[in-house]
Write a protein that holds these residues in place. Sequence first.
Motif, PDB file in Angstrom:
ATOM      1  N   VAL A  80      -3.841 -25.426  13.797  1.00 14.65           N
ATOM      2  CA  VAL A  80      -2.558 -26.121  13.873  1.00 14.65           C
ATOM      3  C   VAL A  80      -2.732 -27.366  14.718  1.00 14.65           C
ATOM      4  CG1 VAL A  80      -0.175 -25.976  14.683  1.00 14.65           C
ATOM      5  CG2 VAL A  80      -1.230 -24.010  13.577  1.00 14.65           C
TER       6      VAL A  80
ATOM      7  N   TYR B 281       5.454 -22.573  15.679  1.00 17.09           N
ATOM      8  CA  TYR B 281       5.104 -22.212  14.311  1.00 17.09           C
ATOM      9  C   TYR B 281       5.593 -20.810  13.995  1.00 17.09           C
ATOM     10  CZ  TYR B 281       1.138 -20.002  16.678  1.00 17.09           C
ATOM     11  OH  TYR B 281       0.349 -19.254  17.522  1.00 17.09           O
TER      12      TYR B 281
ATOM     13  N   LEU C  90       2.357 -20.215   6.686  1.00 16.17           N
ATOM     14  CA  LEU C  90       2.425 -20.745   8.053  1.00 16.17           C
ATOM     15  C   LEU C  90       3.303 -21.990   8.033  1.00 16.17           C
ATOM     16  CD1 LEU C  90       1.506 -20.781  11.033  1.00 16.17           C
ATOM     17  CD2 LEU C  90      -0.485 -22.113  10.288  1.00 16.17           C
ATOM     18  N   GLU C  91       4.409 -21.909   8.760  1.00 12.31           N
ATOM     19  CA  GLU C  91       5.334 -23.040   8.883  1.00 12.31           C
ATOM     20  C   GLU C  91       5.202 -23.610  10.287  1.00 12.31           C
ATOM     21  OE1 GLU C  91       9.336 -21.764   8.135  1.00 12.31           O
ATOM     22  OE2 GLU C  91       8.790 -20.778   6.266  1.00 12.31           O
ATOM     23  N   VAL C  92       4.832 -24.870  10.387  1.00 11.66           N
ATOM     24  CA  VAL C  92       4.739 -25.547  11.676  1.00 11.66           C
ATOM     25  C   VAL C  92       5.891 -26.523  11.749  1.00 11.66           C
ATOM     26  CG1 VAL C  92       3.329 -27.014  13.170  1.00 11.66           C
ATOM     27  CG2 VAL C  92       2.238 -25.309  11.699  1.00 11.66           C
TER      28      VAL C  92
ATOM     29  N   THR D  99       4.455 -26.806   5.243  1.00 11.15           N
ATOM     30  CA  THR D  99       4.155 -25.379   5.203  1.00 11.15           C
ATOM     31  C   THR D  99       2.877 -25.175   4.388  1.00 11.15           C
ATOM     32  OG1 THR D  99       6.494 -24.833   5.335  1.00 11.15           O
ATOM     33  CG2 THR D  99       5.039 -23.134   4.478  1.00 11.15           C
TER      34      THR D  99
END
Length: 169
Positions: free
Chosen positions: A93, A104, A152-154, A159
């Motif tokens: 990330v 996240y 994985l959403e930051v 995403t």
Amino acid sequence: MPTKSAAVLTSGTANAARLFVAALAFTSAYVGFSAYSNASSATQPAAQVILSARELPVTAPAEEIATAGKVTVAVLTDGGPGCTKSYVARSRVVSPDPSGAAFYRWRLLRWSPSAKVWRTYLAEHDGFAAPERTVEWRPQVTGNPGWYRVELEVEGAETVRSDRFQASC
């Protein structure tokens, strides 16, 4: 009389002197032998040992190296009893704001054959304060075979999703 008592006194004194000298010789021999045996039984001085270490870099297998913009998923061998599967998801990330914190969210999505959509099965939130970091999540699927993928959403970034994988019993 003085001659007889003088002779007894002289011979007694001579015997006492001989006994004294013998005792003195015995004592000095004993002390000398004791000192000799103590000196020979003394421990050797400890030898100096110089230890050296070589620093080796920690290398991970190719499947464990995380890259930004990609989520990798591997099955762990320490799955529980029955139909329990443990997985490890990794990604790199990069914080959208290098001077601030990155937040996240992990989601384990399960394919619903009836609705034909991916539904959230498990989720977890986390964050860090650094320009970038390798992040990892260890979800566990218990008694629910099917198709899964990890998302994985930051915050402030796109995403990313893993490839789909199948959990079976």
